[in-house]
Design a protein around this motif. Structure first.
Motif, PDB file in Angstrom:
ATOM      1  N   UNK A 143       0.793  -1.219   0.000  1.00  0.00           N
ATOM      2  CA  UNK A 143       0.000   0.000   0.000  1.00  0.00           C
ATOM      3  C   UNK A 143       0.826   1.270   0.000  1.00  0.00           C
ATOM      4  N   UNK A 144       2.135   1.139  -0.300  1.00  0.00           N
ATOM      5  CA  UNK A 144       3.025   2.303  -0.300  1.00  0.00           C
ATOM      6  C   UNK A 144       4.292   1.950  -1.078  1.00  0.00           C
ATOM      7  N   UNK A 145       5.034   3.000  -1.474  1.00  0.00           N
ATOM      8  CA  UNK A 145       6.357   2.763  -2.049  1.00  0.00           C
ATOM      9  C   UNK A 145       7.248   2.130  -0.987  1.00  0.00           C
ATOM     10  N   UNK A 146       8.367   1.542  -1.412  1.00  0.00           N
ATOM     11  CA  UNK A 146       9.323   1.067  -0.423  1.00  0.00           C
ATOM     12  C   UNK A 146      10.694   1.652  -0.736  1.00  0.00           C
ATOM     13  N   UNK A 147      11.688   1.235   0.028  1.00  0.00           N
ATOM     14  CA  UNK A 147      13.007   1.854  -0.100  1.00  0.00           C
ATOM     15  C   UNK A 147      13.628   1.600  -1.467  1.00  0.00           C
ATOM     16  N   UNK A 148      13.221   0.543  -2.157  1.00  0.00           N
ATOM     17  CA  UNK A 148      13.819   0.193  -3.447  1.00  0.00           C
ATOM     18  C   UNK A 148      12.972   0.578  -4.652  1.00  0.00           C
ATOM     19  N   UNK A 149      11.727   0.977  -4.444  1.00  0.00           N
ATOM     20  CA  UNK A 149      10.804   1.228  -5.563  1.00  0.00           C
ATOM     21  C   UNK A 149      10.025   2.507  -5.325  1.00  0.00           C
TER      22      UNK A 149
ATOM     23  N   UNK B 190      18.116   7.442  -5.076  1.00  0.00           N
ATOM     24  CA  UNK B 190      18.498   6.066  -5.400  1.00  0.00           C
ATOM     25  C   UNK B 190      19.999   5.970  -5.644  1.00  0.00           C
ATOM     26  N   UNK B 191      20.540   6.922  -6.401  1.00  0.00           N
ATOM     27  CA  UNK B 191      21.967   6.881  -6.735  1.00  0.00           C
ATOM     28  C   UNK B 191      22.830   7.021  -5.492  1.00  0.00           C
ATOM     29  N   UNK B 192      22.355   7.776  -4.503  1.00  0.00           N
ATOM     30  CA  UNK B 192      23.128   8.011  -3.287  1.00  0.00           C
ATOM     31  C   UNK B 192      22.907   6.945  -2.221  1.00  0.00           C
TER      32      UNK B 192
ATOM     33  N   UNK C 278      15.089   7.102   2.154  1.00  0.00           N
ATOM     34  CA  UNK C 278      14.781   6.670   3.507  1.00  0.00           C
ATOM     35  C   UNK C 278      13.368   6.108   3.506  1.00  0.00           C
ATOM     36  N   UNK C 279      13.240   4.824   3.844  1.00  0.00           N
ATOM     37  CA  UNK C 279      11.954   4.146   3.858  1.00  0.00           C
ATOM     38  C   UNK C 279      11.299   4.270   2.476  1.00  0.00           C
ATOM     39  N   UNK C 280      10.131   4.923   2.393  1.00  0.00           N
ATOM     40  CA  UNK C 280       9.449   5.017   1.100  1.00  0.00           C
ATOM     41  C   UNK C 280       9.522   6.418   0.510  1.00  0.00           C
ATOM     42  N   UNK C 281      10.481   7.236   0.970  1.00  0.00           N
ATOM     43  CA  UNK C 281      10.555   8.599   0.464  1.00  0.00           C
ATOM     44  C   UNK C 281      11.967   9.087   0.235  1.00  0.00           C
ATOM     45  N   UNK C 282      12.059  10.273  -0.324  1.00  0.00           N
ATOM     46  CA  UNK C 282      13.347  10.907  -0.617  1.00  0.00           C
ATOM     47  C   UNK C 282      13.557  12.049   0.377  1.00  0.00           C
TER      48      UNK C 282
ATOM     49  N   UNK D 123      21.047  -4.185  11.607  1.00  0.00           N
ATOM     50  CA  UNK D 123      21.928  -3.069  11.282  1.00  0.00           C
ATOM     51  C   UNK D 123      21.140  -1.990  10.545  1.00  0.00           C
ATOM     52  N   UNK D 124      21.437  -0.760  10.848  1.00  0.00           N
ATOM     53  CA  UNK D 124      20.834   0.376  10.144  1.00  0.00           C
ATOM     54  C   UNK D 124      21.959   1.310   9.725  1.00  0.00           C
ATOM     55  N   UNK D 125      22.168   1.436   8.432  1.00  0.00           N
ATOM     56  CA  UNK D 125      23.223   2.303   7.904  1.00  0.00           C
ATOM     57  C   UNK D 125      22.588   3.534   7.281  1.00  0.00           C
TER      58      UNK D 125
END
Length: 575
Positions: free
Chosen positions: A17-23, A43-45, A132-136, A398-400
């Motif tokens: 129901x939402x974007x994710x970190x990769x899409x 995405x590039x960063x 970050x998560x589902x956003x920029x 882990x969270x980077x």
């Protein structure tokens, strides 16, 4: 990306129901939204990602399509190449999906030595983003500077501390350090006076102490850098302070001194705040600390040794926070170099932000022990994971982020009495230890994917995939998504274990589907409702028992058919 992968991506978006970190999906029916620049930069960063144009998130990711797919593709390619610095070259394709055209761009991650990617029109500081998560999210000026410094090998640990000389070092630690270097590395240090040893090791530069030298061997580094310390807070509730009683914390300790002293004192504080637990192992119970000391030591050493020591970060401490359900260690500065969250702990993969400091800590002892602070062999994360595995605890999380790195230890045993009883009630024979670990992780609500399974079990990717596939075939796990989005959840029956006996044997259903007819696997699946892997398992069992036979040469052929044998008919006819 092929059409099948796109279908998996869209199905996953609709399920979440939402974007994710990769899409990231955008409507973009007529022209490119201005936010596309932000997404490509983000995405590039980060670690790359997929941008889908022609999906409407507000309508549940309905495929509304784009008006002129060829023009939109060209505009996207032009924007990535001309408006971003450095230029990004995504793979852009037009897909026919649910009767409309979608434009799909696979954005690669930039190498760390080329980041940050930014929108030229906004400039380096205002035009750089991270996912970050589902956003920029726009990078802060500190994060931009950190990325720039990470393009090469940072040398902040080699910088001289103005007006601070040999008198700022601990004489006893210096003597032990110099003696150890003369013994272990005689070709470089034998016969040198102590000050010359310190200069060659980069503890001194001229007559001034370096930052790394001060942190490794200083009598009291916080005299010169008040915030280069550890802080420990023990909170009473999982949310932090107890609002009902007004109790803010159970313990609150600043931990100062050089790194070896801080490591020793932090471990002492943790022992004081930890309780002991009984863990089921085999036929007995093992009495252990809540968290194994080896894992805690590695997390603390990594945090103080790999933290960012640039001027912008010298006002930030390394933080240790204890909650009833978890313990976390956080340091300023994310991972450095080619290391990512996905390959942490993998053999042969390591990178060091503070190369000189790490080299010094190889030869500085932790007070009260016979061991040095670190080995500097890239083995810390593996040691941490192995210590938790040996203690039957959940693997670390882990969270980077660009500005910080965090490791979290969940505070629960994988194989407490309740979990052991639940696995027993599943009624499954022949499960491996690692499969029991995976089931326990899923039962505890942890994310279970190939990476998490490998971390918990120590298996390679191929074996982990095979074992997870067998758990799906047994009807214990459900596979969600595919490709890099694959993860696993417990089936409803397995989660409750109340209907395990009914779930455990599906022979009768398969044999009933084959009554008086020959069917292929897809047809049997349609009748029984069994997932493909589960059906393949029961067909294999029935063939081994001589109740079902194959019509065709290869079980791998999609056209192969199955039928009941004469033995199955005889068994059915018996009273």
């Amino acid at each position: 990306m092929i059409d099948e992968e796109l279908a998996e991506v869209v199905a996953n978006l609709r399920r979440l129901g939402a974007d994710d970190v990769d899409v990231e999906a955008k409507r973009a029916s007529i022209k490119l939204p201005k936010t596309v620049r932000e997404t490509v930069s983000a995405f590039a960063n980060t670690r790359g990602g997929v941008l889908v144009l022609g999906l409407d998130e507000a309508a549940g990711f309905a495929a509304v399509g784009v008006g002129d797919a060829a023009k939109l593709s060209a505009d996207l390619g032009s924007m990535c190449g001309e408006e971003l610095e450095p230029p990004i070259r995504p793979v852009i394709r037009v897909h026919r999906f649910e009767g409309v055209d979608l434009v799909v761009a696979e954005v690669p991650a930039l190498e760390p030595d080329r980041r940050p990617c930014f929108y030229k029109g906004a400039g380096l500081t205002q035009g750089s983003y991270v996912r970050v998560s589902d956003g920029d999210r726009r990078l802060t000026s500190y994060e931009v500077q950190l990325m720039l410094s990470n393009r090469g090998q940072p040398r902040f640990d080699e910088e001289p501390v103005p007006d601070v000389g040999l008198e700022a070092l601990d004489a006893g630690m210096v003597a032990g350090f110099a003696a150890r270097l003369r013994e272990r590395r005689p070709h470089a240090f034998a016969g040198l006076a102590t000050e010359d040893v310190l200069r060659r090791a980069k503890v001194l530069t001229g007559d001034q102490v370096t930052l790394g030298g001060l942190m490794a061997l200083g009598a009291y580094p916080q005299e010169h850098f008040p915030q280069l310390l550890l802080t420990f807070i023990h909170y009473p509730t999982p949310e932090g302070a107890d609002l009902a009683t007004g109790e803010r914390f159970l313990d609150n300790v600043p931990i100062e001194g050089p790194i070896p002293v801080m490591v020793a004192d932090a471990l002492a504080v943790l022992r004081r705040n930890m309780s002991r637990r009984a863990t089921v192992r085999g036929a007995g119970r093992l009495d252990t600390w809540e968290y194994p000391e080896a894992a805690l030591r590695e997390a603390i050493v990594n945090a103080v040794a790999h933290r960012d020591y640039s001027p912008a970060a010298r006002g930030t401490q390394v933080q240790i926070e204890m909650y009833p359900d978890r313990l976390l260690v956080r340091n300023p500065g994310g991972l450095f170099g080619p290391v990512t969250e996905d390959d942490l702990g993998e053999e042969g993969i390591s990178s060091t932000r503070n190369a000189t400091l790490l080299r010094l800590l190889e030869d500085v002892a932790i007070p009260g022990t016979g061991r040095t602070v670190c080995e500097n062999r890239g083995s810390g994360i593996r040691t941490m994971i192995n210590a938790l595995r040996h203690a039957s605890l959940s693997p670390p999380r882990f969270a980077d982020r660009v500005s910080f790195f965090q490791v979290t230890f969940p505070n629960h045993a994988l194989f407490g009495p309740e979990i052991v009883d639940w696995i027993r009630r599943l009624g499954e024979r022949g499960l491996t230890d690692s499969q029991c670990q995976g089931l326990a992780m899923a039962k505890n609500g942890e994310v279970l994917d190939n990476k998490a399974y490998r971390s918990a079990s120590g298996l390679d990717s191929r074996r982990a995939t095979a074992e997870l596939g067998e758990l799906v075939a047994r009807g214990l796990l459900t596979q969600i998504g595919g490709s890099r989005w694959t993860r696993y959840e417990l089936t409803p029956d397995a989660a409750s274990a109340a209907s395990a006996p009914a779930r455990a044997d599906r022979r009768a259903e398969v044999l009933a589907a084959l009554a008086d007819k020959e069917l292929n696997r897809a047809e049997i699946a349609s009748v029984t409702g069994l997932a493909d892997k589960a059906l393949a398992r029961w067909l294999r069992i029935l063939r081994q028992e001589g109740l079902v036979e194959l019509i065709g040469e290869s079980v791998r052929s999609p056209n192969v058919r199955y039928r009941r044998t004469g033995q199955a008919l005889l068994d059915e006819a018996r009273p």
